[in-house]
Design an enzyme around this catalytic site. Structure first.
Site, short mmCIF file in Angstrom:
data_model
loop_
_atom_site.label_atom_id
_atom_site.label_comp_id
_atom_site.label_asym_id
_atom_site.label_seq_id
_atom_site.Cartn_x
_atom_site.Cartn_y
_atom_site.Cartn_z
N GLU A 22 87.09 39.17 13.97
CA GLU A 22 86.76 39.66 12.63
C GLU A 22 87.58 38.94 11.55
O GLU A 22 88.57 38.26 11.87
CB GLU A 22 87.03 41.17 12.56
CG GLU A 22 88.40 41.57 13.09
CD GLU A 22 89.20 42.43 12.15
OE1 GLU A 22 89.03 42.30 10.92
OE2 GLU A 22 90.02 43.21 12.65
N LYS A 155 94.53 52.10 14.69
CA LYS A 155 95.73 51.87 13.87
C LYS A 155 96.58 53.14 13.81
O LYS A 155 96.07 54.24 13.65
CB LYS A 155 95.33 51.36 12.50
CG LYS A 155 95.06 49.85 12.58
CD LYS A 155 94.94 49.20 11.24
CE LYS A 155 93.54 49.25 10.75
NZ LYS A 155 92.57 48.43 11.43
N1 PSU Z 1 93.24 45.19 13.05
C1 PSU Z 1 94.37 44.70 12.47
N2 PSU Z 1 94.41 44.64 11.09
C2 PSU Z 1 93.33 45.02 10.30
C3 PSU Z 1 92.13 45.51 10.94
C4 PSU Z 1 92.16 45.58 12.32
O1 PSU Z 1 95.35 44.34 13.15
O2 PSU Z 1 93.41 44.96 9.07
C5 PSU Z 1 90.94 45.92 10.06
C6 PSU Z 1 89.64 45.90 10.87
O3 PSU Z 1 88.75 45.00 10.23
C7 PSU Z 1 89.13 47.31 10.83
C8 PSU Z 1 89.64 47.79 9.50
O4 PSU Z 1 87.74 47.37 10.95
O5 PSU Z 1 90.97 47.25 9.51
C9 PSU Z 1 89.56 49.30 9.37
O6 PSU Z 1 89.45 49.64 8.01
P1 PSU Z 1 88.95 51.12 7.58
O7 PSU Z 1 89.99 52.03 8.16
O8 PSU Z 1 88.97 51.13 6.05
O9 PSU Z 1 87.60 51.31 8.17
#
Ligand code: PSU
Ligand code: MN
Length: 301
Positions: A22, A155
């Site tokens: 991604e 996360k």
């Molecule tokens: N993994 C990481 N850093 C990131 C992400 C994933 O180590 O920044 C990103 C991914 O693209 C994931 C997004 O889809 O964070 C999630 O964002 P949200 O919680 O706003 O959906």
């Protein structure tokens, strides 16, 4: 509106192992110059195992399946949209540029024939979601996209318990890779137990094949903990997050900005330690994804 890199077309036709990567991590997840450095290191890790990296992003409205180094560099310099699934049509129509989240990347990867995706940590159910309704679209997309997704869990800024419940509700297979606990992104383990464990790339590939044979439509989330030597231990991490979280709340940040702001806050508060761990786990996840992709192409379907 679509450009599939020639090397990717060739790799798909020749049934070479491919790993989708991604770009929201490039545009929103990590600061410069670590962002580009890290994505390139992920690509290298995939190639070192003999698989083909396929980084997905959008430049001037063109969806690129397999970005070149020059394109990644360009995207890293640009004013970039954080592109989830729902942003995709507007970004294309208005010829904007941006990084695709797990949700958008998974959708595109599956649509164009890839089977494995690597990321750092998926999005999930945020703390306080009962009030804010903040639940990442990553989860709903993974529920209907039969990919194998390698991540260090979700996360750690999220409510990991609620995220696990949501994953269960949506029928998404969650398996520890050589672990029986749900990793917490920067921490190798957490108090949350996992019932399923897979211990080799072969085992993961066999499970993915069985899923496909059964006609199940959900992704499998393979939880690959960051090596313990590189981690921020769980208790320490939770204290760090609590401190940063109240700051972000005080600044009334909401919606798409929550995750990037929390990650930024953690980097500042930890003196850059979270950034080093994030880079390590992203590379390790790319490496494992490449091994799984290599096993998958061996299995005749
Ligand atoms: N993994 C990481 N850093 C990131 C992400 C994933 O180590 O920044 C990103 C991914 O693209 C994931 C997004 O889809 O964070 C999630 O964002 P949200 O919680 O706003 O959906
Ligand atoms: Mn959100």
């Amino acid at each position: 509106m679509l450009k599939i890199n020639d090397q990717i077309i060739f790799a798909l036709r020749e049934h070479k192992p491919l790993v989708a990567l991604e770009t929201a991590v490039l545009t929103h997840g990590l600061p410069k110059p670590l962002n580009l450095e890290t994505v390139l290191a992920m690509e290298e890790a995939v190639a070192a195992v003999g698989a083909v990296p396929c980084t997905i992003g959008v430049l001037q409205g063109e969806i690129i399946i397999g970005m070149t180094q020059a394109q990644l560099q360009e995207l890293a310099e640009k004013e970039a949209v954080k592109i989830g699934l729902r942003e995709l049509p507007v970004v294309v129509a208005k010829k904007l540029s941006g990084g695709t989240t797990v949700a958008a990347t998974a959708y595109l990867a599956h649509r164009y024939g890839l089977r494995v995706l690597a990321t750092g940590g998926i999005g999930g159910v945020h703390r306080g979601a009962a009030q804010t309704f903040d639940i990442s679209a990553d989860l709903t997309v993974l529920a209907r996209t039969p990919l194998t997704v390698v991540a260090s869990g979700a996360k750690a800024i999220l409510d990991l318990g609620l995220t696990l419940e949501y994953l269960e509700t949506m029928g998404i297979t969650v398996a520890g890779y050589k672990t029986k606990t749900f990793p917490a992104f920067y921490a190798s383990s957490s108090p949350y137990k996992l019932a399923l464990e897979l211990c080799t790339p072969q085992e993961v590939a066999a499970a993915a094949r069985a899923r496909d044979g059964l006609g199940l439509l959900a992704a499998m989330l393979i939880c690959n903990p960051v090596p313990p030597a590189a981690q921020i231990p769980y208790n320490e991490l939770m204290a760090l997050i609590a401190a940063v979280e109240s700051e972000v709340q005080d600044r009334q940040i909401s919606g798409q900005d929550v995750t990037p702001e929390l990650l930024k806050g953690l980097a500042a508060k930890s003196g850059g330690r979270t950034l080093a761990v994030n880079k390590t786990l992203l590379i390790e996840n790319a490496r494992l994804a490449a091994k799984i992709a290599s096993e998958l192409v061996q299995l005749k379907t």
